[in-house]
Design a protein around this motif. Structure first.
Motif, PDB file in Angstrom:
ATOM      1  N   VAL A 157      -1.686  17.479  -1.699  1.00 47.76           N
ATOM      2  CA  VAL A 157      -2.762  16.500  -1.783  1.00 47.76           C
ATOM      3  C   VAL A 157      -2.171  15.109  -1.612  1.00 47.76           C
ATOM      4  CG1 VAL A 157      -4.584  15.535  -3.225  1.00 47.76           C
ATOM      5  CG2 VAL A 157      -4.114  17.993  -3.294  1.00 47.76           C
ATOM      6  N   VAL A 158      -2.849  14.281  -0.822  1.00 49.82           N
ATOM      7  CA  VAL A 158      -2.425  12.904  -0.595  1.00 49.82           C
ATOM      8  C   VAL A 158      -3.500  11.966  -1.141  1.00 49.82           C
ATOM      9  CG1 VAL A 158      -1.774  11.166   1.110  1.00 49.82           C
ATOM     10  CG2 VAL A 158      -1.180  13.570   1.495  1.00 49.82           C
ATOM     11  N   LEU A 159      -3.124  11.111  -2.070  1.00 53.23           N
ATOM     12  CA  LEU A 159      -4.005  10.046  -2.541  1.00 53.23           C
ATOM     13  C   LEU A 159      -3.727   8.846  -1.637  1.00 53.23           C
ATOM     14  CD1 LEU A 159      -3.412  10.473  -6.390  1.00 53.23           C
ATOM     15  CD2 LEU A 159      -5.027  11.693  -4.908  1.00 53.23           C
ATOM     16  N   SER A 160      -4.639   8.566  -0.715  1.00 51.86           N
ATOM     17  CA  SER A 160      -4.330   7.634   0.372  1.00 51.86           C
ATOM     18  C   SER A 160      -4.805   6.215   0.139  1.00 51.86           C
ATOM     19  CB  SER A 160      -4.916   8.162   1.691  1.00 51.86           C
ATOM     20  OG  SER A 160      -6.334   8.183   1.643  1.00 51.86           O
ATOM     21  N   GLY A 161      -5.471   5.952  -0.985  1.00 47.97           N
ATOM     22  CA  GLY A 161      -5.939   4.590  -1.228  1.00 47.97           C
ATOM     23  C   GLY A 161      -6.776   4.089  -0.078  1.00 47.97           C
ATOM     24  N   ASP A 162      -6.493   2.862   0.381  1.00 45.65           N
ATOM     25  CA  ASP A 162      -7.249   2.284   1.489  1.00 45.65           C
ATOM     26  C   ASP A 162      -6.457   2.292   2.792  1.00 45.65           C
ATOM     27  OD1 ASP A 162      -9.209   1.904  -0.349  1.00 45.65           O
ATOM     28  OD2 ASP A 162      -9.296  -0.277  -0.184  1.00 45.65           O
ATOM     29  N   VAL A 163      -5.473   3.183   2.895  1.00 43.65           N
ATOM     30  CA  VAL A 163      -4.737   3.337   4.149  1.00 43.65           C
ATOM     31  C   VAL A 163      -5.525   4.211   5.118  1.00 43.65           C
ATOM     32  CG1 VAL A 163      -2.624   4.218   5.226  1.00 43.65           C
ATOM     33  CG2 VAL A 163      -2.505   3.016   3.024  1.00 43.65           C
ATOM     34  N   LEU A 164      -5.998   5.357   4.634  1.00 46.50           N
ATOM     35  CA  LEU A 164      -6.686   6.324   5.489  1.00 46.50           C
ATOM     36  C   LEU A 164      -7.969   6.779   4.828  1.00 46.50           C
ATOM     37  CD1 LEU A 164      -6.524   8.186   8.048  1.00 46.50           C
ATOM     38  CD2 LEU A 164      -5.462   9.892   6.548  1.00 46.50           C
ATOM     39  N   PHE A 165      -9.070   6.730   5.586  1.00 47.70           N
ATOM     40  CA  PHE A 165     -10.358   7.270   5.166  1.00 47.70           C
ATOM     41  C   PHE A 165     -10.749   8.416   6.092  1.00 47.70           C
ATOM     42  CE2 PHE A 165     -11.102   2.549   4.254  1.00 47.70           C
ATOM     43  CZ  PHE A 165     -10.680   2.655   2.925  1.00 47.70           C
ATOM     44  N   ALA A 166     -11.793   9.133   5.729  1.00 48.37           N
ATOM     45  CA  ALA A 166     -12.320  10.157   6.621  1.00 48.37           C
ATOM     46  C   ALA A 166     -12.882   9.476   7.864  1.00 48.37           C
ATOM     47  CB  ALA A 166     -13.400  10.970   5.913  1.00 48.37           C
ATOM     48  N   GLY A 167     -12.207   9.660   8.990  1.00 40.88           N
ATOM     49  CA  GLY A 167     -12.669   9.098  10.248  1.00 40.88           C
ATOM     50  C   GLY A 167     -12.378   7.632  10.448  1.00 40.88           C
ATOM     51  N   SER A 168     -11.645   7.007   9.540  1.00 42.92           N
ATOM     52  CA  SER A 168     -11.400   5.584   9.679  1.00 42.92           C
ATOM     53  C   SER A 168     -10.122   5.199   8.931  1.00 42.92           C
ATOM     54  CB  SER A 168     -12.598   4.782   9.143  1.00 42.92           C
ATOM     55  OG  SER A 168     -12.473   3.406   9.472  1.00 42.92           O
ATOM     56  N   ILE A 169      -9.866   3.887   8.843  1.00 39.56           N
ATOM     57  CA  ILE A 169      -8.703   3.370   8.128  1.00 39.56           C
ATOM     58  C   ILE A 169      -9.125   2.120   7.360  1.00 39.56           C
ATOM     59  CG2 ILE A 169      -7.023   4.263   9.790  1.00 39.56           C
ATOM     60  CD1 ILE A 169      -6.837   1.362  10.910  1.00 39.56           C
ATOM     61  N   GLY A 170      -8.226   1.620   6.506  1.00 38.29           N
ATOM     62  CA  GLY A 170      -8.506   0.412   5.760  1.00 38.29           C
ATOM     63  C   GLY A 170      -8.446  -0.833   6.622  1.00 38.29           C
ATOM     64  N   ARG A 171      -9.135  -1.862   6.203  1.00 37.37           N
ATOM     65  CA  ARG A 171      -9.171  -3.123   6.943  1.00 37.37           C
ATOM     66  C   ARG A 171      -7.829  -3.834   6.851  1.00 37.37           C
ATOM     67  NH1 ARG A 171     -13.733  -6.576   3.895  1.00 37.37           N
ATOM     68  NH2 ARG A 171     -13.032  -8.183   5.372  1.00 37.37           N
ATOM     69  N   THR A 172      -7.551  -4.663   7.831  1.00 37.91           N
ATOM     70  CA  THR A 172      -6.277  -5.376   7.885  1.00 37.91           C
ATOM     71  C   THR A 172      -6.469  -6.890   7.945  1.00 37.91           C
ATOM     72  OG1 THR A 172      -6.235  -5.178  10.301  1.00 37.91           O
ATOM     73  CG2 THR A 172      -5.097  -3.471   9.036  1.00 37.91           C
ATOM     74  N   ASP A 173      -7.702  -7.365   7.717  1.00 41.07           N
ATOM     75  CA  ASP A 173      -7.990  -8.785   7.878  1.00 41.07           C
ATOM     76  C   ASP A 173      -7.955  -9.578   6.579  1.00 41.07           C
ATOM     77  OD1 ASP A 173     -10.247  -7.406   6.985  1.00 41.07           O
ATOM     78  OD2 ASP A 173     -11.636  -8.829   7.914  1.00 41.07           O
ATOM     79  N   LEU A 174      -7.573  -8.939   5.471  1.00 43.63           N
ATOM     80  CA  LEU A 174      -7.428  -9.645   4.208  1.00 43.63           C
ATOM     81  C   LEU A 174      -5.976 -10.087   4.045  1.00 43.63           C
ATOM     82  CD1 LEU A 174      -9.563  -7.293   1.926  1.00 43.63           C
ATOM     83  CD2 LEU A 174     -10.245  -9.494   2.913  1.00 43.63           C
ATOM     84  N   PRO A 175      -5.699 -11.052   3.154  1.00 47.74           N
ATOM     85  CA  PRO A 175      -4.315 -11.495   2.962  1.00 47.74           C
ATOM     86  C   PRO A 175      -3.379 -10.321   2.680  1.00 47.74           C
ATOM     87  CG  PRO A 175      -5.802 -12.985   1.832  1.00 47.74           C
ATOM     88  CD  PRO A 175      -6.642 -11.838   2.326  1.00 47.74           C
ATOM     89  N   SER A 211       0.842  -1.206   0.000  1.00 52.43           N
ATOM     90  CA  SER A 211       0.000   0.000   0.000  1.00 52.43           C
ATOM     91  C   SER A 211       0.872   1.250   0.000  1.00 52.43           C
ATOM     92  CB  SER A 211      -0.921   0.010   1.219  1.00 52.43           C
ATOM     93  OG  SER A 211      -1.957  -0.928   1.081  1.00 52.43           O
ATOM     94  N   THR A 212       0.420   2.237  -0.761  1.00 56.73           N
ATOM     95  CA  THR A 212       1.237   3.427  -1.027  1.00 56.73           C
ATOM     96  C   THR A 212       0.391   4.689  -0.947  1.00 56.73           C
ATOM     97  OG1 THR A 212       2.691   2.167  -2.509  1.00 56.73           O
ATOM     98  CG2 THR A 212       2.668   4.562  -2.782  1.00 56.73           C
ATOM     99  N   LEU A 213       0.965   5.732  -0.360  1.00 59.54           N
ATOM    100  CA  LEU A 213       0.392   7.078  -0.454  1.00 59.54           C
ATOM    101  C   LEU A 213       1.077   7.794  -1.612  1.00 59.54           C
ATOM    102  CD1 LEU A 213       0.637   8.163   3.312  1.00 59.54           C
ATOM    103  CD2 LEU A 213      -1.232   6.925   2.207  1.00 59.54           C
ATOM    104  N   TYR A 214       0.308   8.475  -2.435  1.00 56.93           N
ATOM    105  CA  TYR A 214       0.883   9.318  -3.479  1.00 56.93           C
ATOM    106  C   TYR A 214       0.683  10.774  -3.086  1.00 56.93           C
ATOM    107  CZ  TYR A 214       1.203   5.162  -6.409  1.00 56.93           C
ATOM    108  OH  TYR A 214       1.516   3.914  -6.907  1.00 56.93           O
ATOM    109  N   LEU A 215       1.791  11.506  -2.948  1.00 61.53           N
ATOM    110  CA  LEU A 215       1.751  12.908  -2.555  1.00 61.53           C
ATOM    111  C   LEU A 215       1.901  13.775  -3.794  1.00 61.53           C
ATOM    112  CD1 LEU A 215       2.592  11.249   0.008  1.00 61.53           C
ATOM    113  CD2 LEU A 215       3.800  13.295   0.772  1.00 61.53           C
ATOM    114  N   VAL A 216       0.996  14.723  -3.939  1.00 65.01           N
ATOM    115  CA  VAL A 216       0.979  15.605  -5.101  1.00 65.01           C
ATOM    116  C   VAL A 216       1.215  17.029  -4.643  1.00 65.01           C
ATOM    117  CG1 VAL A 216      -0.363  16.410  -7.081  1.00 65.01           C
ATOM    118  CG2 VAL A 216      -0.695  14.074  -6.220  1.00 65.01           C
ATOM    119  N   ASP A 217       2.211  17.679  -5.218  1.00 68.56           N
ATOM    120  CA  ASP A 217       2.495  19.084  -4.923  1.00 68.56           C
ATOM    121  C   ASP A 217       1.504  19.947  -5.702  1.00 68.56           C
ATOM    122  OD1 ASP A 217       3.449  21.634  -4.572  1.00 68.56           O
ATOM    123  OD2 ASP A 217       5.524  21.177  -5.098  1.00 68.56           O
ATOM    124  N   ALA A 218       0.654  20.652  -4.980  1.00 65.33           N
ATOM    125  CA  ALA A 218      -0.382  21.470  -5.621  1.00 65.33           C
ATOM    126  C   ALA A 218       0.039  22.919  -5.773  1.00 65.33           C
ATOM    127  CB  ALA A 218      -1.676  21.373  -4.829  1.00 65.33           C
TER     128      ALA A 218
END
Length: 240
Positions: free
Chosen positions: A174-192, A161-168
């Protein structure tokens, strides 16, 4: 740089198109059903795609990536630790694999979007970055023409998993956070490939260290910013 957002029909996965001043662009997270939207946007805006990126290798973020990459003869780019997922994106989902659970939420979402599970073809060109077998690897600068992103390894949801940082420019980064960080939550860790301890370290050492004014565009759900998340996201609260 400009960031244009599309939303895939499967699980509402965010697809971000990062556009440089010259109209060169990279497309991040082309989820299931997003490919046609990307092609329409590229034509409408007169863009020149240079690469298709993935924040991680799960199918809801990569399903249409091979087709879009082939349409513009560009590579699919992601962290080396998740590159293996592109050979069989469903097979790395464990019990969420729609072939194991044909009536489960992913199977239903794919069927509603008209996605044929058997139609998957791996991308012709994959260009991994980073290293396999380390908890966190060094930042990698990715540049195509006048499009520049910084890839920051943030394992825990998956190994790569990767964050992509964009210089605006004059605006907040701007951070494209994928499934690492959500608004008020984080991504699940119970999958392979997920791991609670690794995610905790990523949140402490990588996510919490992001600039407070950074705008966060998660892989699902509404945009947020780091100041809000540091103040209110329970997974980022440190013991007092």
């Amino acid at each position: 740089m400009e960031i244009l957002t599309l939303v895939a029909p499967v699980f509402g996965a965010r697809c971000s198109v990062v556009v440089g001043p010259s109209r060169s662009c990279v497309v991040v997270d082309v989820g299931a059903g997003a490919g046609e939207q990307v092609r329409a946007l590229v034509e409408r805006e007169g863009l020149r795609p240079r690469a298709v990126l993935a924040t991680h290798g799960h199918a809801d973020h990569t399903w249409d990536a091979p087709a879009v990459a082939a349409a513009y003869d560009v590579p699919v780019v992601l962290h080396a630790a998740d590159a293996h997922r592109l050979a069989d994106p469903f097979g790395t989902l464990g019990l969420l694999d729609p072939r194991h659970d044909p009536h489960g939420p992913l199977a239903q979402a794919l069927a509603a979007a008209g996605v044929d599970v058997a139609s998957w073809q791996p991308p012709a060109r994959v260009e991994p970055f980073g290293a396999v077998g380390v908890d966190r690897s060094a930042d990698v600068e990715l540049v195509w023409d006048d499009v520049r992103l910084v890839a920051r390894h943030a394992p825990g949801h998956t190994e790569g998993s990767t964050l992509y940082l964009v210089d605006a420019g004059d605006a907040a980064p701007v951070v494209l956070s994928g499934d690492v960080l959500f608004a008020g939550s984080i991504g699940r860790t119970d999958l392979p490939g997920g791991d609670d301890a690794t995610m905790a370290a990523t949140l402490r050492d990588v996510v919490a260290a992001l600039p407070a004014d950074a705008v966060v565009l998660p892989g699902h759900g509404p945009a947020t910013d780091m100041r809000t998340e540091l103040a209110h996201n329970p997974y980022l609260q440190r013991p007092r």
